[in-house]
Design an enzyme around this catalytic site. Structure first.
Site, PDB file in Angstrom:
ATOM      1  N   LEU A 197     118.996  -3.690 -27.673  1.00 43.52           N
ATOM      2  CA  LEU A 197     119.878  -3.784 -28.758  1.00 43.52           C
ATOM      3  C   LEU A 197     119.577  -4.315 -29.833  1.00 43.52           C
ATOM      4  O   LEU A 197     119.094  -5.451 -29.847  1.00 43.52           O
ATOM      5  CB  LEU A 197     121.224  -4.402 -27.830  1.00 43.52           C
ATOM      6  CG  LEU A 197     122.452  -4.629 -28.908  1.00 43.52           C
ATOM      7  CD1 LEU A 197     122.872  -3.222 -29.294  1.00 43.52           C
ATOM      8  CD2 LEU A 197     123.504  -5.441 -28.211  1.00 43.52           C
ATOM      9  N   TYR A 200     122.534  -7.242 -34.870  1.00 34.64           N
ATOM     10  CA  TYR A 200     122.541  -7.747 -36.335  1.00 34.64           C
ATOM     11  C   TYR A 200     124.115  -8.228 -36.530  1.00 34.64           C
ATOM     12  O   TYR A 200     124.972  -7.859 -36.193  1.00 34.64           O
ATOM     13  CB  TYR A 200     122.586  -6.317 -37.294  1.00 34.64           C
ATOM     14  CG  TYR A 200     121.098  -6.053 -37.527  1.00 34.64           C
ATOM     15  CD1 TYR A 200     119.783  -6.834 -36.886  1.00 34.64           C
ATOM     16  CD2 TYR A 200     120.623  -4.788 -37.937  1.00 34.64           C
ATOM     17  CE1 TYR A 200     118.402  -6.461 -36.953  1.00 34.64           C
ATOM     18  CE2 TYR A 200     119.036  -4.452 -38.244  1.00 34.64           C
ATOM     19  CZ  TYR A 200     118.252  -5.181 -37.771  1.00 34.64           C
ATOM     20  OH  TYR A 200     117.059  -4.901 -37.746  1.00 34.64           O
ATOM     21  N   ILE A 235     116.488  -7.439 -26.443  1.00 28.67           N
ATOM     22  CA  ILE A 235     117.197  -7.802 -28.019  1.00 28.67           C
ATOM     23  C   ILE A 235     116.260  -7.955 -28.991  1.00 28.67           C
ATOM     24  O   ILE A 235     114.992  -8.372 -28.780  1.00 28.67           O
ATOM     25  CB  ILE A 235     117.849  -9.343 -27.501  1.00 28.67           C
ATOM     26  CG1 ILE A 235     118.714  -9.112 -26.610  1.00 28.67           C
ATOM     27  CG2 ILE A 235     118.447  -9.664 -28.901  1.00 28.67           C
ATOM     28  CD1 ILE A 235     119.951  -8.319 -26.587  1.00 28.67           C
ATOM     29  N   LYS A 236     116.586  -7.140 -29.800  1.00 24.29           N
ATOM     30  CA  LYS A 236     116.134  -7.023 -31.114  1.00 24.29           C
ATOM     31  C   LYS A 236     116.896  -7.815 -32.380  1.00 24.29           C
ATOM     32  O   LYS A 236     117.884  -7.466 -32.440  1.00 24.29           O
ATOM     33  CB  LYS A 236     115.909  -5.882 -31.709  1.00 24.29           C
ATOM     34  CG  LYS A 236     114.784  -5.611 -32.997  1.00 24.29           C
ATOM     35  CD  LYS A 236     115.435  -5.207 -34.230  1.00 24.29           C
ATOM     36  CE  LYS A 236     114.556  -4.978 -35.497  1.00 24.29           C
ATOM     37  NZ  LYS A 236     115.053  -4.576 -36.679  1.00 24.29           N
ATOM     38  N   GLN A 237     116.282  -8.891 -32.909  1.00 28.16           N
ATOM     39  CA  GLN A 237     117.035  -9.709 -33.823  1.00 28.16           C
ATOM     40  C   GLN A 237     116.036 -10.140 -35.048  1.00 28.16           C
ATOM     41  O   GLN A 237     114.879 -10.234 -34.778  1.00 28.16           O
ATOM     42  CB  GLN A 237     117.627 -11.074 -32.997  1.00 28.16           C
ATOM     43  CG  GLN A 237     118.246 -12.052 -33.843  1.00 28.16           C
ATOM     44  CD  GLN A 237     119.565 -11.366 -34.558  1.00 28.16           C
ATOM     45  OE1 GLN A 237     119.490 -10.872 -35.607  1.00 28.16           O
ATOM     46  NE2 GLN A 237     120.540 -11.272 -33.843  1.00 28.16           N
TER      47      GLN A 237
END
Length: 349
Positions: A197, A200, A235-237
């Site tokens: 995910l 953003y 998790i991509k942040q």
């Protein structure tokens, strides 16, 4: 350390930082046994565990518990001309896959269309991470919304190991996106795929005259916490740059510990708070590589990797810095990022 030099004084200082906010003893550290420690006890099925094993078991970082992913969805998100203009070879989707392969990545994340053109040639050579929703910029005036471009079943038919999606937390459309992505991720897990995910933050009110709180650690970390709640596996942040978004913007609920003891102004401490909100690292945090700025890209990529690793994160997802330059230079930049995670002298702060 020879592969990381030369580094700026600021980047060298990151290697000496000691975190006094959230103790490293509380973090579920990445490592060769990460899946056994953090996912085997979970509700993930054997099929999902196999897919996660494929992600963590491919490329130069195979078996380390770290991830290096090449993402190329900017042809939709930023327009193809703006994204591939600096290096037109990437209008051809096969070159995207080639860059990920030669760059030693764990996976390549891109669009239905890209994978659809080369699926039979490459599905068995590198894990596919299909991005199932996008913000397209051809609508006028521009709108900012993530919409589905295909189905989870279609991604599975392409041979995908995982699906990825973006939620714009804080936007007017976020409630619909949360429902859509939650349902898509549940279906992906049923089919045995892993889920990633992009968490953003998006709201014009989050940017003031002097500061952009889209990269505030209190806001982005809460987005992470919502992401792990809908059972994203990774998790991509964006890397945090400041703090205090809730306080300045005067919404949400806070505790003084968020600003006084759980974080500081140091980039590693800001990122440690993001990791903490990913169930203390039980769900891996990968940070963005950021836009390409030219000659400084390698130094910035290495700096980001050091921050992520020392905070307790699991890697980088870096695209424009790699594909907006000559092919061989893109491969070298990806290797420079991976060298940080292969360097055993760089440990948790």
């Amino acid at each position: 350390m020879a592969t990381l030099t030369p580094l700026s004084a600021e980047t060298e200082a990151l290697l000496r930082h000691e975190c006094t906010t959230i103790s490293k003893d509380l973090i579920h550290q990445p490592g060769p046994d990460f899946l056994d420690r953090c996912f085997v006890p979970s509700n993930r099925t054997p099929q999902v565990l196999r897919s996660l094993g494929q992600l963590y078991g491919h490329g130069r970082l195979a078996g380390t518990g770290y991830l290096s992913i090449l993402p190329v969805d900017q042809g939709i998100e930023h327009t193809a001309g703006a994204s591939f203009g600096p290096n037109p070879m990437y209008f051809d989707p096969e070159n995207i896959i080639r860059l990920a392969l030669e760059g030693g990545c764990n996976a390549v994340a891109t669009t239905f269309g890209t994978f659809g053109t080369v699926a039979r040639k490459y599905a068995h050579k590198i894990p596919f991470l299909v991005k199932i929703n996008h913000n397209e910029l051809l609508t006028y005036p521009n709108t900012f919304d993530q919409i589905m471009f295909g189905s989870v079943e279609e991604a599975w038919n392409l041979g995908a190991t995982a699906v990825g999606a973006t939620i714009y937390f804080g936007s007017e459309e976020s409630s619909r996106q949360i429902v859509e992505v939650s349902q898509a991720f549940a279906r992906a897990h049923e089919l045995g795929m892993a889920t990633v995910l992009w968490c953003y933050i998006r709201n014009n009110a989050f940017k003031t005259a002097d500061k952009d709180y889209h990269v505030a650690t209190d806001l982005t970390a809460q987005a992470n916490h919502l992401g792990v709640t809908i059972q994203a596996d990774i998790i991509k942040q964006k890397l945090p740059e400041n703090n205090g978004g809730f306080s300045v913007l005067k919404f949400g609920k806070t505790h003084k510990a968020m600003y006084e003891t759980l974080s500081s102004d140091h980039p590693i401490d800001l990122t440690r708070y993001q990791v903490a909100n990913c169930y203390m690292g039980r769900i891996g945090l990968i940070n963005s590589g950021g836009e390409s700025k030219g000659a400084s890209d390698r130094e910035e990529a290495v700096r980001t990797a050091i921050i992520n690793k020392r905070a307790g994160g699991q890697g980088l997802i870096s695209g424009r810095k790699a594909f907006q330059r000559p092919f061989a230079e893109g491969v070298a930049l990806l290797h420079a990022i991976q060298d940080v995670y292969l360097d055993h002298t760089i440990t948790l702060a």
